[in-house]
Design a protein around this motif. Structure first.
Motif, short mmCIF file in Angstrom:
data_model
loop_
_atom_site.label_atom_id
_atom_site.label_comp_id
_atom_site.label_asym_id
_atom_site.label_seq_id
_atom_site.Cartn_x
_atom_site.Cartn_y
_atom_site.Cartn_z
N UNK A 111 24.65 10.45 -5.18
CA UNK A 111 24.09 10.88 -6.47
C UNK A 111 24.98 10.46 -7.63
N UNK A 112 26.28 10.33 -7.39
CA UNK A 112 27.20 9.94 -8.47
C UNK A 112 27.12 8.45 -8.75
N UNK A 113 27.21 7.60 -7.71
CA UNK A 113 27.26 6.17 -7.99
C UNK A 113 25.89 5.55 -8.26
N UNK A 114 24.81 6.25 -7.89
CA UNK A 114 23.48 5.73 -8.20
C UNK A 114 23.22 5.75 -9.71
N UNK A 115 23.71 6.79 -10.39
CA UNK A 115 23.53 6.87 -11.85
C UNK A 115 24.58 5.99 -12.51
N UNK A 116 24.16 4.87 -13.02
CA UNK A 116 25.06 3.91 -13.66
C UNK A 116 24.71 3.78 -15.14
N UNK A 117 25.72 3.29 -15.93
CA UNK A 117 27.04 2.79 -15.54
C UNK A 117 28.05 3.92 -15.33
N UNK A 118 29.05 3.61 -14.56
CA UNK A 118 30.16 4.52 -14.30
C UNK A 118 31.48 3.76 -14.50
N UNK A 119 32.56 4.47 -14.82
CA UNK A 119 33.88 3.81 -14.84
C UNK A 119 34.19 3.20 -13.48
N UNK A 120 34.87 2.06 -13.49
CA UNK A 120 35.15 1.35 -12.25
C UNK A 120 35.81 2.18 -11.18
N UNK A 121 36.89 2.92 -11.48
CA UNK A 121 37.55 3.72 -10.42
C UNK A 121 36.62 4.76 -9.80
N UNK A 122 35.80 5.43 -10.61
CA UNK A 122 34.88 6.44 -10.08
C UNK A 122 33.82 5.79 -9.22
N UNK A 123 33.28 4.69 -9.69
CA UNK A 123 32.21 3.98 -8.97
C UNK A 123 32.70 3.50 -7.60
N UNK A 124 33.89 2.91 -7.57
CA UNK A 124 34.42 2.37 -6.32
C UNK A 124 34.72 3.49 -5.32
N UNK A 125 35.34 4.57 -5.79
CA UNK A 125 35.70 5.66 -4.88
C UNK A 125 34.44 6.35 -4.34
#
Length: 318
Positions: free
Chosen positions: A240-254
């Motif tokens: 649910x977190x990485x599907x909603x974009x854009x996200x900061x790179x560190x958050x998206x990767x983790x």
């Protein structure tokens, strides 16, 4: 008024009365929770999801995915309410009255109050309520884990008591409390309608720390306890977190990393437990072959305190 013809101080009577109260208060609290959240999500303007869009953060989830998650919690609680009424085993009744008790009733009321505070944008009150909800669910889950552990002999206890409460706890621990805290502290972005936030790359490290810390702790739980419920719920939240974009790179990767790591850790823990964990071997009674005593047994049986040298004659020679 005359006294009741029963001794209300007797432990068995008190447990029975506690079960009766839970049979009434638990469905009532769940109904209030569901009704309040539905009204705040559908009828009220701005709704719960609209508030989420107005205050985007680095850990903001996809609303529809979290709505499905909450619906799964409600479905589990409905099954729990049925179990309260139909429970016949003494162990199940003890788990309901001593393990869960009124914690779930309090949690449902607090969640209903949180929905009201959220749509009114009382974020400090919302954060306090989320903290109370987290502590309440943490307490009930610890009590269940220590004193009323799930058993394969009672699968409905595991499915309808342990699983919904664990599911509820992971949502508050991994997402809702940090999200409310971020908004209250001002760790939000400037929304644009339509389109993504303009400054979504700002202050990424608080979100990175929350996603990494909560998921590392969850990963330890999944590995040590082979916890399927925690694995599914933590993976659900990461998606649910990485599907909603854009996200900061560190958050998206983790978030993507732990979406993969949680299922792999669960499978690896089961493989290790099944094939590589060293277990003690208990020999059946009378099986002395592995001790090397079989060859000596005939010799010892033929010897005795009166045995001595035997005379060799013509019949025994050769």
């Amino acid at each position: 008024m005359d006294a009741l013809p029963i001794d209300t101080s007797h432990p068995a009577v008190r447990d029975y009365l506690s079960l009766i109260r839970l049979q009434v208060l638990t469905p009532l609290s769940l109904l209030i929770n569901i009704a309040t959240v539905i009204v705040c999500a559908v009828v009220v303007t701005p709704s719960i999801s609209e508030i989420l869009k107005q205050f985007p953060t680095s850990i903001s989830p996809k609303p529809i995915i979290i709505a499905t998650y909450v619906a799964a919690i409600y479905a589990g609680q409905l099954g729990y309410c049925v179990l309260i009424v139909l429970a016949r085993k003494a162990e199940t009744k003890r788990t309901i009255t001593k393990g869960v008790g009124f914690s779930l009733v309090i949690a449902n009321w607090v969640m209903a109050l949180w929905a009201i505070a959220w749509v009114f944008q009382w974020f400090l009150v919302s954060t306090v309520l989320q903290g109370i909800l987290l502590l309440t669910l943490l307490y009930s889950n610890i009590v269940l884990l220590i004193y009323h552990q799930p058993s394969s002999a009672r699968p409905f206890d595991t499915i309808l008591i342990h699983a919904p409460l664990r599911f509820f706890l992971v949502l508050q621990f991994g997402l809702m409390f940090p999200l409310s805290l971020f908004i209250n502290l001002g760790l939000t972005y400037t929304p644009t309608t339509p389109g993504p936030p303009r400054d979504y790359a700002d202050h990424p490290w608080p979100g990175f720390g929350v996603v990494l810390g909560t998921n590392l702790l969850g990963l330890v739980v999944v590995i040590l306890r082979r916890d399927i419920v925690w694995c599914v719920s933590a993976t659900w939240i990461c998606v649910s977190i990485w599907v909603l974009r854009p996200k900061p790179g560190p958050v998206y990767i983790v978030a993507i990393l732990f979406t993969v790591l949680h299922p792999l850790a669960l499978v690896g823990a089961y493989i290790y437990s099944r094939f590589y964990k060293r277990r003690a071997v208990v020999l059946p009674p009378g099986d002395e072959a592995l001790y090397g005593r079989t060859a000596r047994a005939p010799v010892e049986s033929q010897s005795g305190p009166d045995s001595g040298p035997r005379e060799v004659d013509e019949n025994t020679w050769g």
